[in-house]
Design a protein around this motif. Structure first.
Motif, PDB file in Angstrom:
ATOM      1  N   UNK A 158       0.847  -1.191   0.000  1.00  0.00           N
ATOM      2  CA  UNK A 158       0.000   0.000   0.000  1.00  0.00           C
ATOM      3  C   UNK A 158       0.881   1.239   0.000  1.00  0.00           C
ATOM      4  N   UNK A 159       0.388   2.320  -0.576  1.00  0.00           N
ATOM      5  CA  UNK A 159       1.207   3.522  -0.725  1.00  0.00           C
ATOM      6  C   UNK A 159       1.428   4.295   0.568  1.00  0.00           C
ATOM      7  N   UNK A 160       0.805   3.855   1.670  1.00  0.00           N
ATOM      8  CA  UNK A 160       1.191   4.422   2.966  1.00  0.00           C
ATOM      9  C   UNK A 160       2.314   3.602   3.598  1.00  0.00           C
ATOM     10  N   UNK A 161       3.038   2.835   2.765  1.00  0.00           N
ATOM     11  CA  UNK A 161       4.247   2.104   3.151  1.00  0.00           C
ATOM     12  C   UNK A 161       3.965   0.948   4.108  1.00  0.00           C
ATOM     13  N   UNK A 162       2.909   0.215   3.848  1.00  0.00           N
ATOM     14  CA  UNK A 162       2.628  -1.026   4.554  1.00  0.00           C
ATOM     15  C   UNK A 162       2.585  -2.157   3.542  1.00  0.00           C
ATOM     16  N   UNK A 163       3.287  -3.247   3.857  1.00  0.00           N
ATOM     17  CA  UNK A 163       3.254  -4.461   3.042  1.00  0.00           C
ATOM     18  C   UNK A 163       2.654  -5.590   3.874  1.00  0.00           C
ATOM     19  N   UNK A 216       4.274  -5.388   7.405  1.00  0.00           N
ATOM     20  CA  UNK A 216       5.651  -4.926   7.439  1.00  0.00           C
ATOM     21  C   UNK A 216       5.705  -3.491   6.954  1.00  0.00           C
ATOM     22  N   UNK A 217       6.522  -2.667   7.603  1.00  0.00           N
ATOM     23  CA  UNK A 217       6.775  -1.316   7.123  1.00  0.00           C
ATOM     24  C   UNK A 217       7.707  -1.383   5.924  1.00  0.00           C
ATOM     25  N   UNK A 218       7.306  -0.747   4.817  1.00  0.00           N
ATOM     26  CA  UNK A 218       8.092  -0.871   3.592  1.00  0.00           C
ATOM     27  C   UNK A 218       7.887   0.344   2.707  1.00  0.00           C
ATOM     28  N   UNK A 219       8.982   0.957   2.285  1.00  0.00           N
ATOM     29  CA  UNK A 219       8.930   2.041   1.313  1.00  0.00           C
ATOM     30  C   UNK A 219       9.403   1.526  -0.034  1.00  0.00           C
ATOM     31  N   UNK A 220       8.639   1.834  -1.084  1.00  0.00           N
ATOM     32  CA  UNK A 220       9.032   1.564  -2.463  1.00  0.00           C
ATOM     33  C   UNK A 220       8.800   2.813  -3.293  1.00  0.00           C
ATOM     34  N   UNK A 221       9.650   3.025  -4.284  1.00  0.00           N
ATOM     35  CA  UNK A 221       9.523   4.161  -5.191  1.00  0.00           C
ATOM     36  C   UNK A 221       9.544   3.636  -6.618  1.00  0.00           C
TER      37      UNK A 221
END
Length: 241
Positions: free
Chosen positions: A123-128, A140-145
């Motif tokens: 999700x774009x609020x950085x949750x996987x 899981x907390x996750x940032x993707x670009x």
């Protein structure tokens, strides 16, 4: 997977090139629940497949993976590792994450070597999330670009280890902007390292692609293993962009 290692990880191969990440020295992370509840609404990414991780020797695995071109990546799958004090060679579900080049991982629970439906959402609020047998088992907390890239892969641990893994019926939904949804081109299986090779058995299928990933690990330097070298066979495809 060993506890203390500097890893040249196969988690990220952006731009369809074999570019490994140099990850930081880390210990296992805490259980994958720190991100909190699964967000409501539709995820930006949903990647599902049925995987199996089998072989012989000290270690073998099977994963699905998403990564960007900015040292961020997330993999979820099944691993057997006789070098791990946590799993002691028993098959376990495992997540692996790279954020700005820093690697962390965590085991989630017992698995089997047989076919198992798994999945991941982002999700774009950085949750996987992690999915097993169609149920969410962790976040899981996750940032993707973006742009995003997707792997179907398996790995071996040491010279002489044998890998017989599968990633079957891959399904990927990605994007929410017109012109940047879905996948681009076909799966590329030219990423073969130290004797492990991915073969798409229903090429040129994109959605529903199925891979056999086999081989015997060879050519690692003395003291080398899947923590120090890329020891994998990979099929990869990119997001339409």
């Amino acid at each position: 997977m060993t506890r203390h290692a500097t890893r040249l990880r196969r988690l990220a191969l952006p731009f369809l090139g074999a570019i490994a990440l140099t990850a930081a020295l880390v210990a296992p992370a805490s259980p994958a629940t720190a991100a909190g509840a699964v967000p409501k609404g539709s995820p930006y990414l949903l990647y599902t497949a049925t995987i199996s991780a089998d072989g012989a020797g000290t270690g073998y695995s099977s994963y699905i993976n998403v990564h960007d071109a900015h040292n961020n990546a997330y993999a979820f799958g099944i691993q057997s590792d006789k070098g791990s004090p946590e799993s002691k060679g028993k098959p376990r579900f495992i997540w692996e994450r790279v954020q700005n080049g820093k690697f962390t991982y965590g085991y989630l629970g017992p698995a089997t070597n047989k076919n198992t439906p798994i999945g991941m959402r982002w999700y774009q609020n950085d949750v996987a999330t992690m999915i097993v047998n169609h149920k969410t088992i962790g976040t899981l907390k996750l940032n993707l670009d973006g742009r995003l890239f997707f792997n179907a892969e398996a790995n071996g641990r040491l010279n002489g280890d044998v890998v017989h893994s599968t990633v079957q019926n891959t399904r990927i939904t990605v994007g929410n902007v017109k012109g940047r949804t879905g996948l681009n081109g076909t799966w590329n299986t030219n990423f073969s390292f130290h004797g492990i090779k991915a073969t798409q058995i229903n090429k040129p299928a994109v959605q529903g692609a199925t891979f056999r990933i086999n081989g015997r690990v060879s050519g690692l330097p003395r003291g080398g293993n899947w923590d120090t070298d890329q020891v994998s066979g990979i099929g990869m495809i990119a997001q339409k962009w």
